[in-house]
Design an enzyme around this catalytic site. Structure first.
Site, short mmCIF file in Angstrom:
data_model
loop_
_atom_site.label_atom_id
_atom_site.label_comp_id
_atom_site.label_asym_id
_atom_site.label_seq_id
_atom_site.Cartn_x
_atom_site.Cartn_y
_atom_site.Cartn_z
N LYS A 1 -4.47 -6.73 3.35
CA LYS A 1 -4.46 -5.58 2.43
C LYS A 1 -5.89 -5.21 2.02
O LYS A 1 -6.24 -4.03 1.92
CB LYS A 1 -3.59 -5.87 1.20
CG LYS A 1 -3.67 -4.81 0.09
CD LYS A 1 -3.12 -3.50 0.56
CE LYS A 1 -3.07 -2.34 -0.40
NZ LYS A 1 -3.63 -2.33 -1.70
N SER B 1 0.83 -1.21 0.00
CA SER B 1 0.00 0.00 0.00
C SER B 1 0.86 1.25 0.00
O SER B 1 1.96 1.27 0.54
CB SER B 1 -0.91 0.03 1.23
OG SER B 1 -1.67 1.23 1.22
N HIS C 1 -7.46 -3.44 4.87
CA HIS C 1 -6.85 -2.10 4.88
C HIS C 1 -7.60 -1.19 3.90
O HIS C 1 -7.97 -0.06 4.23
CB HIS C 1 -5.36 -2.21 4.50
CG HIS C 1 -4.74 -0.91 4.08
ND1 HIS C 1 -4.97 -0.35 2.83
CD2 HIS C 1 -3.91 -0.05 4.72
CE1 HIS C 1 -4.31 0.80 2.74
NE2 HIS C 1 -3.67 0.99 3.86
N ASN C 2 -7.83 -1.68 2.69
CA ASN C 2 -8.52 -0.87 1.69
C ASN C 2 -9.97 -0.60 2.10
O ASN C 2 -10.49 0.49 1.88
CB ASN C 2 -8.49 -1.55 0.32
CG ASN C 2 -7.14 -1.42 -0.35
OD1 ASN C 2 -6.13 -1.25 0.32
ND2 ASN C 2 -7.11 -1.52 -1.66
N GLU D 1 -9.90 2.05 4.52
CA GLU D 1 -9.62 3.29 3.77
C GLU D 1 -10.93 3.86 3.20
O GLU D 1 -11.17 5.07 3.28
CB GLU D 1 -8.64 2.93 2.65
CG GLU D 1 -8.26 4.02 1.71
CD GLU D 1 -7.36 3.46 0.59
OE1 GLU D 1 -6.37 2.76 0.89
OE2 GLU D 1 -7.68 3.71 -0.58
N TYR D 2 -11.79 3.01 2.66
CA TYR D 2 -13.09 3.46 2.15
C TYR D 2 -13.86 4.15 3.28
O TYR D 2 -14.45 5.21 3.10
CB TYR D 2 -13.93 2.27 1.67
CG TYR D 2 -13.72 1.82 0.25
CD1 TYR D 2 -12.46 1.52 -0.25
CD2 TYR D 2 -14.80 1.65 -0.61
CE1 TYR D 2 -12.28 1.06 -1.54
CE2 TYR D 2 -14.64 1.20 -1.91
CZ TYR D 2 -13.37 0.90 -2.37
OH TYR D 2 -13.20 0.45 -3.66
P1 NBP Z 1 -1.56 -2.12 -13.87
O1 NBP Z 1 -2.49 -2.72 -12.90
O2 NBP Z 1 -2.05 -1.04 -14.76
O3 NBP Z 1 -1.00 -3.31 -14.81
C1 NBP Z 1 -0.11 -3.04 -15.89
C2 NBP Z 1 0.98 -4.06 -15.91
O4 NBP Z 1 0.44 -5.38 -16.10
C3 NBP Z 1 1.90 -3.81 -17.11
O5 NBP Z 1 3.21 -4.13 -16.71
C4 NBP Z 1 1.36 -4.80 -18.14
O6 NBP Z 1 2.30 -5.15 -19.11
C5 NBP Z 1 1.10 -5.97 -17.23
N1 NBP Z 1 0.27 -7.02 -17.89
C6 NBP Z 1 -1.02 -7.02 -18.23
BR1 NBP Z 1 -2.16 -5.60 -18.08
N2 NBP Z 1 -1.44 -8.17 -18.77
C7 NBP Z 1 -0.35 -8.95 -18.76
C8 NBP Z 1 -0.11 -10.27 -19.20
N3 NBP Z 1 -1.10 -11.03 -19.70
N4 NBP Z 1 1.13 -10.78 -19.09
C9 NBP Z 1 2.13 -10.03 -18.57
N5 NBP Z 1 1.98 -8.76 -18.12
C10 NBP Z 1 0.75 -8.23 -18.21
O7 NBP Z 1 -0.22 -1.63 -13.14
P2 NBP Z 1 -0.02 -0.82 -11.77
O8 NBP Z 1 -0.98 0.31 -11.65
O9 NBP Z 1 1.43 -0.59 -11.69
O10 NBP Z 1 -0.43 -1.88 -10.66
C11 NBP Z 1 0.21 -3.13 -10.54
C12 NBP Z 1 -0.46 -3.93 -9.44
O11 NBP Z 1 -0.33 -3.22 -8.21
C13 NBP Z 1 -1.96 -4.13 -9.64
O12 NBP Z 1 -2.31 -5.40 -9.18
C14 NBP Z 1 -2.57 -3.06 -8.80
O13 NBP Z 1 -3.88 -3.39 -8.37
C15 NBP Z 1 -1.60 -3.01 -7.63
N6 NBP Z 1 -1.58 -1.75 -6.88
C16 NBP Z 1 -1.62 -0.58 -7.53
C17 NBP Z 1 -1.58 0.60 -6.82
C18 NBP Z 1 -1.59 1.92 -7.53
O14 NBP Z 1 -1.60 2.95 -6.83
N7 NBP Z 1 -1.56 1.95 -8.86
C19 NBP Z 1 -1.46 0.58 -5.43
C20 NBP Z 1 -1.37 -0.64 -4.79
C21 NBP Z 1 -1.42 -1.80 -5.54
P3 NBP Z 1 2.34 -4.32 -20.50
O15 NBP Z 1 3.16 -3.11 -20.18
O16 NBP Z 1 2.99 -5.25 -21.42
O17 NBP Z 1 0.93 -3.99 -20.88
#
Ligand code: NBP
Length: 477
Positions: A183, A129, A186-187, A190-191
């Site tokens: 986690k 988080s 936690h979320n 947060e809501y």
């Molecule tokens: P995203 O959730 O937007 O996912 C994008 C990533 O997934 C890219 O690297 C993409 O590769 C890869 N991907 C996908 Br889509 N399909 C794939 C596949 N079939 N095979 C391999 N790679 C694949 O990224 P993020 O926002 O960085 O979040 C990552 C994780 O962290 C998620 O589970 C999210 O819920 C969690 N999270 C996010 C936050 C936040 O603030 N964003 C906070 C806490 C947790 P590509 O580049 O080739 O499309």
């Protein structure tokens, strides 16, 4: 090139920043992304921050890691995570550790852990988080999986996590899905926290007719006391922000529809499954749903009469203090309910989660980081099996101090027609959980009437049924 100590695959905002965080802490980090452009841009933009070992193929990526391999998967939760695991597994060796640091639903983590364990691999479902900022500068990390894997992985994760008073915001949570479960809760909390803050803002706005800038100042002052938290701090910031285009308060030009990605919904669904009343989280989740109920709102806005009274506030400062106290009390209820949910799931799944330690690792790095989490840790240190956080001596006193204010605020809001679902339901929970006798007796009697569901008596042991359609005699069931 030397073998990498840890790898990250999935280099969107989160993975990229987590990889940079690891590199900045001196680890040699193998990096990979399905689409190579993201790997290339990470190296081009930040390659000088540490030692990265970039790979274009999964095979090359796996081969670049020292053993046992430690691979963080940071891709979109759901099918992409399974796709990446399926690609990795045939290339791994016994004892290697796959860490899913995405927002997986914990039943998926339980399934994946079992599947990888059967192949001699460790699977660590880890909550992370703090968003992209946290991933880069120190998140709160909630790893599950085997204790054995934590021995190898723990020191690295603790190293890159946020620190509060020198203590890492990372600890072993529990087996298989425990990390992602915590986690999720936690979320959910947060809501609830966000909804409560939004209701407090609305009360100040409607009750005092205060501007966003004035309310920003109130939140700023609240951040000096018991309510001090990241969410209160950013609320003050957001409320003070002025839209460059219109010159209006930014909050006044944002469409009033709150979206969600699903972790709140999962938390509520699980609360229902476990039979744990997490009313604050549920109301917060439904409040977002209501905000997005466009046709229903359109149908109601001009037709449903308010039949409400005006707020009658004679003492501005006293009202602000009432709202502050009501917010704090409601917040304690939401946390108390969330920790109940963790206890129930821990018992059901044999996770043995230390709730005090969870509050400790939420003190920094994460979205709900707050001063009062110290108080929760202390409460569970006083009594690890505390049945109800609200019944801890500190919280009992802190909430009792605000109860009269809480009642005033909720009743004033009801009279004025201002919706306060989280404030009101938290107060109802407080009164329900402390009630000596609940009207549940009538419900159980009704159930016996129409479904012969039986009942217990207050005055003797046993299970009974009344012949409602016959002579109304009572029988032992
Ligand atoms: P995203 O959730 O937007 O996912 C994008 C990533 O997934 C890219 O690297 C993409 O590769 C890869 N991907 C996908 Br889509 N399909 C794939 C596949 N079939 N095979 C391999 N790679 C694949 O990224 P993020 O926002 O960085 O979040 C990552 C994780 O962290 C998620 O589970 C999210 O819920 C969690 N999270 C996010 C936050 C936040 O603030 N964003 C906070 C806490 C947790 P590509 O580049 O080739 O499309």
């Amino acid at each position: 090139m030397s073998a990498a100590q840890i790898g990250v695959t999935g280099l969107a905002v989160m993975g990229r920043n987590l990889a940079r965080n690891l590199a900045r802490h001196g680890y040699t980090v193998a990096v990979h992304n399905r689409t190579n452009a993201k790997t290339a841009s990470l190296i081009a933009d930040h390659g000088d921050e540490g030692t990265f070992v970039p790979s274009e193929s999964v095979e090359e990526f796996v081969a670049s890691l020292e053993r046992p391999r430690k691979i963080i998967v940071m891709v979109k939760a759901g099918a992409p995570t399974d796709a990446v695991i399926d690609e990795l597994v045939p290339l791994l060796d016994s004892g290697d550790i796959v860490i899913d640091a995405g927002n997986a639903h914990f039943p998926d983590t339980i399934r994946r852990e079992a599947a990888l364990k059967a192949k001699g691999l460790h699977f660590v479902g880890s909550g992370v988080s703090g968003g992209e900022e946290g991933a880069l500068n120190g998140p709160s990390i909630m790893p599950g999986g085997s204790r054995e894997s934590y021995q190898v992985l723990g020191p690295i994760l603790e190293d890159i996590s946020a620190k509060v008073d020198g203590v890492p915001c990372c600890t072993y949570v529990g087996p298989d899905g425990a990390g992602h479960f915590v986690k999720m809760v936690h979320n959910g909390i947060e809501y609830a926290d966000m909804q409560l803050i939004a209701e407090a803002y609305d009360l100040l706005k409607q009750g005092l007719g205060a501007s966003a800038a004035e309310i920003a100042e109130i939140f700023k002052s609240w951040n000096e006391g018991d309510l001090e938290s990241f969410l209160i701090e950013i609320t003050a910031d957001v409320l003070a922000h002025v839209d460059a285009e219109t010159g209006q308060a930014f909050v006044d030009i944002v469409l009033d529809r709150a979206e969600q990605k699903g972790t709140g919904r999962w938390t509520v669904q699980n609360g229902l499954d476990l039979g744990v009343p997490i009313t604050g989280i549920a109301e917060a989740t439904f409040a977002r749903a209501l905000s997005g109920s466009v046709p229903q709102r359109a149908a109601a806005v001009t037709t449903l009469p308010a039949l409400a009274e005006d707020f009658r506030i004679t003492d501005r400062d006293a009202f602000i203090e009432d709202v502050r106290l009501a917010l704090y009390a409601s917040k304690v209820v939401a946390y108390s309910q969330g920790f109940d949910q963790i206890a129930a799931a821990s018992a059901e799944n044999g996770w043995d989660i230390d709730r005090g330690a969870m509050a400790r690792i939420w003190r920094g790095g994460c979205i709900i980081r707050a001063r009062f989490l110290n108080r929760i840790t202390e409460a569970y240190e006083r009594a690890a099996d505390l049945p109800l956080l609200l019944s801890d001596e500190y919280f009992t006193g802190a909430v009792a101090n605000g109860v009269p204010a809480w009642r005033r605020v909720v009743s004033q809001a009801a009279l004025a027609g201002v919706p306060t679902p989280a404030f009101s339901s938290s107060l109802a929970y407080y009164d329900g959980v402390r009630a000596e006798r609940l009207p549940a007796a009538l419900i159980q009697a009704q159930r016996d009437f129409f479904g012969a569901h039986t009942y217990h008596r207050t005055d003797k042991d046993g299970v009974f049924h009344t012949e409602w359609s016959g002579d109304r005699s009572e029988q032992s069931a």
